[in-house]
Scaffold this active site. Sequence first.
Site, PDB file in Angstrom:
ATOM      1  N   ASP A  90      87.408  72.966  73.044  1.00 34.41           N
ATOM      2  CA  ASP A  90      86.355  73.329  73.982  1.00 34.41           C
ATOM      3  C   ASP A  90      87.033  73.962  75.200  1.00 34.41           C
ATOM      4  OD1 ASP A  90      83.789  73.234  75.390  1.00 34.41           O
ATOM      5  OD2 ASP A  90      84.656  71.538  76.496  1.00 34.41           O
TER       6      ASP A  90
ATOM      7  N   ASP B 243      85.279  74.555  78.808  1.00 37.67           N
ATOM      8  CA  ASP B 243      84.881  74.079  80.135  1.00 37.67           C
ATOM      9  C   ASP B 243      85.222  72.614  80.363  1.00 37.67           C
ATOM     10  OD1 ASP B 243      83.887  76.617  80.327  1.00 37.67           O
ATOM     11  OD2 ASP B 243      81.800  76.037  80.011  1.00 37.67           O
TER      12      ASP B 243
ATOM     13  N   ASP C 249      69.583  84.230  93.035  1.00 38.12           N
ATOM     14  CA  ASP C 249      70.216  83.855  91.772  1.00 38.12           C
ATOM     15  C   ASP C 249      71.481  83.040  92.054  1.00 38.12           C
ATOM     16  OD1 ASP C 249      68.436  85.137  90.085  1.00 38.12           O
ATOM     17  OD2 ASP C 249      69.564  87.020  90.127  1.00 38.12           O
TER      18      ASP C 249
ATOM     19  N   ARG D 291      73.225  96.592  79.455  1.00 32.94           N
ATOM     20  CA  ARG D 291      74.573  96.947  79.913  1.00 32.94           C
ATOM     21  C   ARG D 291      75.505  97.148  78.714  1.00 32.94           C
ATOM     22  NH1 ARG D 291      75.585  96.610  85.257  1.00 32.94           N
ATOM     23  NH2 ARG D 291      74.091  95.483  86.564  1.00 32.94           N
TER      24      ARG D 291
ATOM     25  N   THR E 206      83.282  77.472  72.331  1.00 34.82           N
ATOM     26  CA  THR E 206      82.637  77.368  73.630  1.00 34.82           C
ATOM     27  C   THR E 206      81.266  78.026  73.676  1.00 34.82           C
ATOM     28  OG1 THR E 206      82.886  78.012  75.970  1.00 34.82           O
ATOM     29  CG2 THR E 206      83.902  79.447  74.329  1.00 34.82           C
TER      30      THR E 206
ATOM     31  N   LYS F 216      78.227  74.174  67.566  1.00 35.80           N
ATOM     32  CA  LYS F 216      79.695  74.244  67.524  1.00 35.80           C
ATOM     33  C   LYS F 216      80.222  73.705  66.203  1.00 35.80           C
ATOM     34  CE  LYS F 216      80.926  74.042  72.448  1.00 35.80           C
ATOM     35  NZ  LYS F 216      81.763  73.333  73.443  1.00 35.80           N
TER      36      LYS F 216
ATOM     37  N   ASP G 291      85.651  67.576  76.275  1.00 32.27           N
ATOM     38  CA  ASP G 291      85.377  66.655  77.377  1.00 32.27           C
ATOM     39  C   ASP G 291      83.964  66.082  77.323  1.00 32.27           C
ATOM     40  OD1 ASP G 291      83.530  68.124  79.832  1.00 32.27           O
ATOM     41  OD2 ASP G 291      84.259  69.353  78.183  1.00 32.27           O
TER      42      ASP G 291
ATOM     43  N   ASN H 222      78.328  66.020  74.280  1.00 30.10           N
ATOM     44  CA  ASN H 222      77.564  67.008  73.516  1.00 30.10           C
ATOM     45  C   ASN H 222      78.356  67.573  72.345  1.00 30.10           C
ATOM     46  OD1 ASN H 222      75.182  66.975  75.170  1.00 30.10           O
ATOM     47  ND2 ASN H 222      76.345  68.089  76.715  1.00 30.10           N
TER      48      ASN H 222
END
Length: 290
Positions: free
Chosen positions: A45, A47, A73, A109, A152, A197, A220, A223
């Site tokens: 993972d 983050d 935002d 974009r 991720t 995942k 970490d 989830n």
Amino acid sequence: MDKVTALDPAVRAGEAAAAAAVAAGETPVASDAPPTDLTAAAFFDVDNTMMVGASIFHFARGLAARKFFTTSDMAGFAWQQIKFRIGGREDKTGIAGHRDTALSFVAGRPVEEVVTLGEEIYDELMADRIWTGTRALAQMHLDAGQRVWLVTATPVELALIIARRLGLTGALGTVAESVDGHYTGRLVGEILHGPAKAHAVRALAATEGLDLRRCAAYSDSVNDVPMLSAVGTAVAVNPDSELRDVAKSHGWQIRDFRTGRRAARIGVPSVLGAGAVAGAVAAGVAYKRR
């Protein structure tokens, strides 16, 4: 595509992530690298596991400096990053809500533009946020001849940049739909999160001929229990309280690099050996005034 895959966004997201990882190819292996172990690999993972904080927030901060977002935002998502940094926990409702906002500002974009900006922003805001201890764990697998993939919720384009900069094999990330080189504002399936995942890891294992009993996974977050449970060796890195409890109950290893204490020495036999004996812009925005 079979009926189950077509109806289950998590399965579709996982298969799309695996397909994107294979299409991107692998980081070239150095001539002096050890022989490749074709059936064992490691999945990390990003983050709060490989990187301090959330990669998408660091990326968005760089985009904010380039005037991609409005002040409202940036202020709203800054609070989400504060909660994540303090609590180390992912908010499922927040992730789903931020997905639509994130997709709205990349719609139309060019993919190439986002990739170029991702390269710049990694150097500016992410390179010095890599956990040294987690990076060492990944290198341990590489030194053993095993391939290493990031897994991720971060957009796959950004995930691949991080993987390349760290010298890893590749990355499984959230796949945003694109047509003629431009983002449509839609995802393929859903965000690569939770069960998605695990689906991605299994799909990649099937394609690459990996024996998941010989693979390891690091995360970490509670989830990611589906992903951690899919492999032979699960390691909780900088775990949230719920994952720490799950890890203890399952006898999984725990590595915590967040404290001031010197990290425990990495044990190659315990992390690699256990697997061998047993036989893997879509979240939010943060802005920080300078």
